[in-house]
Design a protein around this motif. Structure first.
Motif: not given
Length: 421
Positions: A107-108, A112, A145, A194, A244, A368, A372, A394
């Motif tokens: 998920t990251t 992710g 995610p 998260h 997380y 983040v 995204e 990231h």
């Protein structure tokens, strides 16, 4: 009331069905449809689901189908819990980033992003079909995610809310430590999916007494052990981060751990084989204890609560959800998707006001969120350069050589799921 679960063949599903059975006064489901293309899994899960309903005296009908359009036709709410590429894709997500010294996680980080690229186009296609079947249906997204997927749904104009079980897990944990009912524990939960912090724990509602200092003082060691973070760090932060955050606060330590043990995907795949064998036993009519180790604790309670509130039948007045920011965090765009406490009703969630987070947390949230943005752009439009830009942005990657190498590996491992590759 008709509810449809897309990804109904998941080994998670009996947890959800058990919640529907136990909490039928909150959410009176008349028809539950489990949709999944994996016929063999769906038969096993569907059989157990019917036995759970029968054991608990639930009058509702359970239907299984591989026909998505038939499954969502007339549904009042559709829950998404799919995994594009299955556990095999998850296994890859958790391993190839480690080759570059980066976190391997579904998920990251790079893993992710890979999951987002595979998932967003599929979810948007499902959502369009839900909209054609019933434009008033709510979509509840549990598919990771969650933040990126929910943002894709909302930006496309769908009636969607993202759901995660981290907050309800904390609520249950804190209630146990405090010796009170979970409904009495109100979390000041802020951040992105998260990537969240509990900045307050209030008793009785949003304006109740803040007992976070008491929790840290009296139970800090137990909480820190659960998070696998030092107690001293929690004391210095003055808040409780989600587990997380360990990927950010102890990145190199986690990479070292992940390199020396089987992947979580391998553990889950073995667990799923055992669970599916159990589900095939016609004498089994309750969720097995092993399911608690699969993940998704309290998912059913959270899903029932959210669906009930959205469909006007009840549910808690305040729930932690993923929804548009709309000014809640002033340093983020309005169309960013945040995870906070919200008032939830038939018109959807309305985030509660939150104090602006400490810069220590706000900076990471903003970083983040920028990632995204770029990740969603890559998922919607494709292209190697867009993938590279997302990886470079990231905070767990951030170096061009890593981003270049990870881009090549991401594309190589996911080519069958990327229309543009």
């Amino acid at each position: 009331m008709k509810l449809t679960v897309v990804g109904g063949g998941s080994t998670y599903t009996p947890e959800l069905v058990d919640g529907f059975a136990r909490l039928r006064d909150t959410l009176p489901v008349e028809e539950l449809v489990l949709v999944d293309p994996a016929a063999e899994r769906l038969e096993l899960v569907g059989g157990l689901a019917r036995r759970i309903f029968a054991r608990q005296g639930h009058p509702g009908r359970i239907v299984t189908t591989d026909d998505l359009d038939a499954g969502v036709d007339g549904a009042d709410a559709v829950l998404l819990q799919l995994r594009v590429g299955g556990q095999a894709a998850r296994e890859r997500d958790e391993t190839w980033p480690l080759e570059c010294g980066c976190i391997g996680q579904e998920t990251t980080g790079a893993g992710g992003l890979a999951k987002a690229l595979r998932t967003v186009p599929v979810v948007l296609d499902i959502a369009e079909r839900v909209r054609r079947a019933n434009p008033r249906a709510w979509i509840i997204d549990f598919t990771n995610p969650v933040g990126i997927v929910t943002r894709a749904l909302l930006q496309a104009g769908h009636r969607a809310v993202g759901l995660c079980n981290v907050a309800i897990g904390f609520q249950r944990k804190f209630a146990g430590l405090l010796g009170t009912a979970p409904a009495d524990v109100h979390l000041a939960h802020v951040g992105l999916n998260h990537l969240t912090w509990e900045t307050g724990v209030r008793l009785g509602g949003p304006e109740g007494e803040n007992v976070l200092p008491k929790l840290l003082a009296e139970h800090g060691e137990a909480i820190a052990d659960d998070l696998r973070l030092p107690r001293a760090l929690l004391d210095r932060l003055g808040v409780i981060p989600s587990y997380y955050l360990r990927y950010f606060y102890a990145h190199d330590e986690v990479v070292g751990d992940l390199r020396t043990k089987p992947s979580r995907a391998a553990e889950v795949a073995a667990m799923e084989r055992e669970l599916l064998a159990m589900y095939g036993d016609p004498a089994l009519d309750e969720k097995p204890a092993l399911l608690a180790k699969r993940g998704g604790a309290y998912y059913s309670e959270a899903a029932v609560d959210l669906a009930a509130a959205l469909l006007g039948g009840g549910g808690s007045p305040y729930q932690v959800v993923n929804t548009f920011n709309r000014g809640t965090l002033p340093f983020l765009p309005d169309d960013a998707v945040i995870e906070v406490q919200a008032a939830v009703g038939p018109t959807g969630p309305v985030p509660l006001p939150v104090p602006e987070p400490d810069p220590l947390f706000a900076g990471l949230i903003a970083n983040v969120t920028a990632y995204e943005d770029l990740a969603l752009e890559a998922a919607l439009r494709g292209g190697r350069d867009r993938v590279f830009r997302a990886l470079l942005a990231h905070p767990l990657i951030g170096q061009y050589a890593y981003a270049d190498t990870l881009t090549d590996r991401l594309v190589a491992h996911n080519r069958e799921h990327l229309a543009w590759a």
